[in-house]
Scaffold this motif. Structure first.
Motif, PDB file in Angstrom:
ATOM      1  N   ILE A 119       0.846  -1.195   0.000  1.00 21.46           N
ATOM      2  CA  ILE A 119       0.000   0.000   0.000  1.00 21.46           C
ATOM      3  C   ILE A 119       0.883   1.247   0.000  1.00 21.46           C
ATOM      4  CG2 ILE A 119      -1.998  -1.055   1.104  1.00 21.46           C
ATOM      5  CD1 ILE A 119      -1.053   0.172   3.750  1.00 21.46           C
ATOM      6  N   THR A 120       0.407   2.279  -0.700  1.00 21.05           N
ATOM      7  CA  THR A 120       1.124   3.549  -0.790  1.00 21.05           C
ATOM      8  C   THR A 120       0.148   4.678  -0.495  1.00 21.05           C
ATOM      9  OG1 THR A 120       2.554   2.638  -2.514  1.00 21.05           O
ATOM     10  CG2 THR A 120       2.503   5.030  -2.299  1.00 21.05           C
ATOM     11  N   LEU A 121       0.554   5.621   0.371  1.00 22.29           N
ATOM     12  CA  LEU A 121      -0.280   6.790   0.657  1.00 22.29           C
ATOM     13  C   LEU A 121      -0.141   7.768  -0.503  1.00 22.29           C
ATOM     14  CD1 LEU A 121      -2.133   8.178   2.714  1.00 22.29           C
ATOM     15  CD2 LEU A 121      -0.099   9.212   3.727  1.00 22.29           C
ATOM     16  N   LYS A 122      -1.252   8.067  -1.161  1.00 22.42           N
ATOM     17  CA  LYS A 122      -1.238   8.933  -2.344  1.00 22.42           C
ATOM     18  C   LYS A 122      -1.862  10.298  -2.116  1.00 22.42           C
ATOM     19  CE  LYS A 122       0.848   6.568  -5.407  1.00 22.42           C
ATOM     20  NZ  LYS A 122       2.072   7.082  -5.984  1.00 22.42           N
ATOM     21  N   ARG A 123      -2.680  10.437  -1.060  1.00 20.64           N
ATOM     22  CA  ARG A 123      -3.329  11.721  -0.787  1.00 20.64           C
ATOM     23  C   ARG A 123      -3.100  12.107   0.656  1.00 20.64           C
ATOM     24  NH1 ARG A 123      -9.065  12.446  -3.168  1.00 20.64           N
ATOM     25  NH2 ARG A 123      -8.383  14.529  -2.674  1.00 20.64           N
ATOM     26  N   SER A 124      -3.163  13.384   0.941  1.00 22.10           N
ATOM     27  CA  SER A 124      -2.892  13.916   2.271  1.00 22.10           C
ATOM     28  C   SER A 124      -3.989  13.546   3.260  1.00 22.10           C
ATOM     29  CB  SER A 124      -2.776  15.436   2.198  1.00 22.10           C
ATOM     30  OG  SER A 124      -2.634  15.987   3.485  1.00 22.10           O
TER      31      SER A 124
ATOM     32  N   MET B  25      -9.239  -2.155   7.248  1.00 20.74           N
ATOM     33  CA  MET B  25      -8.605  -0.850   7.455  1.00 20.74           C
ATOM     34  C   MET B  25      -8.294  -0.187   6.121  1.00 20.74           C
ATOM     35  SD  MET B  25      -6.063  -1.842  10.586  1.00 20.74           S
ATOM     36  CE  MET B  25      -5.282  -0.250  10.741  1.00 20.74           C
ATOM     37  N   VAL B  26      -7.793  -0.962   5.174  1.00 18.88           N
ATOM     38  CA  VAL B  26      -7.474  -0.422   3.850  1.00 18.88           C
ATOM     39  C   VAL B  26      -8.752   0.057   3.164  1.00 18.88           C
ATOM     40  CG1 VAL B  26      -6.654  -1.040   1.545  1.00 18.88           C
ATOM     41  CG2 VAL B  26      -5.336  -1.720   3.552  1.00 18.88           C
ATOM     42  N   ASN B  27      -9.842  -0.703   3.283  1.00 21.30           N
ATOM     43  CA  ASN B  27     -11.101  -0.295   2.662  1.00 21.30           C
ATOM     44  C   ASN B  27     -11.647   0.989   3.257  1.00 21.30           C
ATOM     45  OD1 ASN B  27     -11.234  -2.345   0.774  1.00 21.30           O
ATOM     46  ND2 ASN B  27     -12.383  -3.715   2.111  1.00 21.30           N
ATOM     47  N   THR B  28     -11.361   1.248   4.528  1.00 18.25           N
ATOM     48  CA  THR B  28     -11.826   2.471   5.187  1.00 18.25           C
ATOM     49  C   THR B  28     -11.196   3.718   4.570  1.00 18.25           C
ATOM     50  OG1 THR B  28     -12.139   1.287   7.260  1.00 18.25           O
ATOM     51  CG2 THR B  28     -11.958   3.672   7.410  1.00 18.25           C
ATOM     52  N   VAL B  29      -9.941   3.615   4.152  1.00 19.97           N
ATOM     53  CA  VAL B  29      -9.237   4.783   3.607  1.00 19.97           C
ATOM     54  C   VAL B  29      -8.740   4.530   2.185  1.00 19.97           C
ATOM     55  CG1 VAL B  29      -8.558   5.745   5.837  1.00 19.97           C
ATOM     56  CG2 VAL B  29      -7.107   4.031   4.769  1.00 19.97           C
ATOM     57  N   LYS B  30      -9.469   3.700   1.435  1.00 18.04           N
ATOM     58  CA  LYS B  30      -9.010   3.324   0.082  1.00 18.04           C
ATOM     59  C   LYS B  30      -8.925   4.520  -0.863  1.00 18.04           C
ATOM     60  CE  LYS B  30     -13.651   1.971  -1.244  1.00 18.04           C
ATOM     61  NZ  LYS B  30     -14.524   0.829  -1.440  1.00 18.04           N
ATOM     62  N   HIS B  31      -9.662   5.595  -0.580  1.00 16.88           N
ATOM     63  CA  HIS B  31      -9.602   6.786  -1.425  1.00 16.88           C
ATOM     64  C   HIS B  31      -8.296   7.569  -1.235  1.00 16.88           C
ATOM     65  CE1 HIS B  31     -11.399   7.841   2.411  1.00 16.88           C
ATOM     66  NE2 HIS B  31     -10.986   9.080   2.233  1.00 16.88           N
ATOM     67  N   LEU B  32      -7.549   7.239  -0.185  1.00 16.93           N
ATOM     68  CA  LEU B  32      -6.266   7.908   0.074  1.00 16.93           C
ATOM     69  C   LEU B  32      -5.083   7.053  -0.347  1.00 16.93           C
ATOM     70  CD1 LEU B  32      -7.006   9.156   3.714  1.00 16.93           C
ATOM     71  CD2 LEU B  32      -7.311  10.414   1.574  1.00 16.93           C
ATOM     72  N   LEU B  33      -5.321   5.783  -0.651  1.00 16.87           N
ATOM     73  CA  LEU B  33      -4.238   4.825  -0.880  1.00 16.87           C
ATOM     74  C   LEU B  33      -4.220   4.325  -2.312  1.00 16.87           C
ATOM     75  CD1 LEU B  33      -4.802   2.500   2.209  1.00 16.87           C
ATOM     76  CD2 LEU B  33      -3.222   4.429   2.058  1.00 16.87           C
ATOM     77  N   GLU B  34      -3.062   3.788  -2.673  1.00 13.47           N
ATOM     78  CA  GLU B  34      -2.916   2.992  -3.891  1.00 13.47           C
ATOM     79  C   GLU B  34      -2.547   1.592  -3.406  1.00 13.47           C
ATOM     80  OE1 GLU B  34       0.375   2.874  -7.297  1.00 13.47           O
ATOM     81  OE2 GLU B  34      -0.799   4.734  -7.245  1.00 13.47           O
ATOM     82  N   VAL B  35      -3.297   0.588  -3.844  1.00 18.58           N
ATOM     83  CA  VAL B  35      -3.111  -0.782  -3.356  1.00 18.58           C
ATOM     84  C   VAL B  35      -2.588  -1.641  -4.496  1.00 18.58           C
ATOM     85  CG1 VAL B  35      -4.244  -2.779  -2.314  1.00 18.58           C
ATOM     86  CG2 VAL B  35      -4.993  -0.465  -1.713  1.00 18.58           C
ATOM     87  N   HIS B  36      -1.499  -2.373  -4.217  1.00 17.62           N
ATOM     88  CA  HIS B  36      -0.932  -3.316  -5.158  1.00 17.62           C
ATOM     89  C   HIS B  36      -1.095  -4.701  -4.566  1.00 17.62           C
ATOM     90  CE1 HIS B  36       0.901   0.095  -7.181  1.00 17.62           C
ATOM     91  NE2 HIS B  36       1.312   0.508  -5.985  1.00 17.62           N
ATOM     92  N   GLU B  37      -1.848  -5.562  -5.213  1.00 13.98           N
ATOM     93  CA  GLU B  37      -2.076  -6.916  -4.693  1.00 13.98           C
ATOM     94  C   GLU B  37      -0.845  -7.766  -4.776  1.00 13.98           C
ATOM     95  OE1 GLU B  37      -5.022  -7.898  -3.324  1.00 13.98           O
ATOM     96  OE2 GLU B  37      -5.837  -5.916  -3.684  1.00 13.98           O
TER      97      GLU B  37
ATOM     98  N   ASP C  24       4.767   7.288   1.157  1.00 12.87           N
ATOM     99  CA  ASP C  24       5.195   6.173   2.005  1.00 12.87           C
ATOM    100  C   ASP C  24       4.553   4.882   1.517  1.00 12.87           C
ATOM    101  OD1 ASP C  24       6.733   7.722   3.630  1.00 12.87           O
ATOM    102  OD2 ASP C  24       5.440   7.617   5.383  1.00 12.87           O
ATOM    103  N   THR C  25       5.353   3.818   1.484  1.00 10.06           N
ATOM    104  CA  THR C  25       4.880   2.510   1.037  1.00 10.06           C
ATOM    105  C   THR C  25       5.170   1.482   2.111  1.00 10.06           C
ATOM    106  OG1 THR C  25       5.286   3.092  -1.267  1.00 10.06           O
ATOM    107  CG2 THR C  25       5.095   0.755  -0.761  1.00 10.06           C
ATOM    108  N   ARG C  26       4.220   0.568   2.311  1.00 11.80           N
ATOM    109  CA  ARG C  26       4.390  -0.515   3.277  1.00 11.80           C
ATOM    110  C   ARG C  26       3.929  -1.821   2.653  1.00 11.80           C
ATOM    111  NH1 ARG C  26       4.485  -0.091   9.199  1.00 11.80           N
ATOM    112  NH2 ARG C  26       4.102  -2.280   8.822  1.00 11.80           N
TER     113      ARG C  26
END
Length: 55
Positions: free
Chosen positions: A3-8, A43-55, A30-32
């Motif tokens: 996961i990568t944070l893409k928005r503030s 948790m990822v689904n709660t803030v999915k509009h702020l993240l970029e998810v790579h499966e 930041d990427t984790r």
């Protein structure tokens, strides 16, 4: 799962800020690498509009 944070998180509701911090992300870009468990997926689904998810 990666996961990568893409928005503030500035100006977001407190629960979204805390969720992003609990995922270990602090700054934009930041990427984790996290395990794909049901709890973390929620948790990822709660803030999915702020993240970029790579499966």
């Amino acid at each position: 799962m990666k996961i990568t944070l893409k928005r503030s998180i500035i100006g977001r509701p407190g629960y979204q800020v805390k969720t992003v911090q609990a995922l270990g992300l602090k700054k934009i870009g930041d990427t984790r690498e996290i395990n794909d468990t049901p709890a973390l997926r929620g948790m990822v689904n709660t803030v999915k509009h702020l993240l970029e998810v790579h499966e």
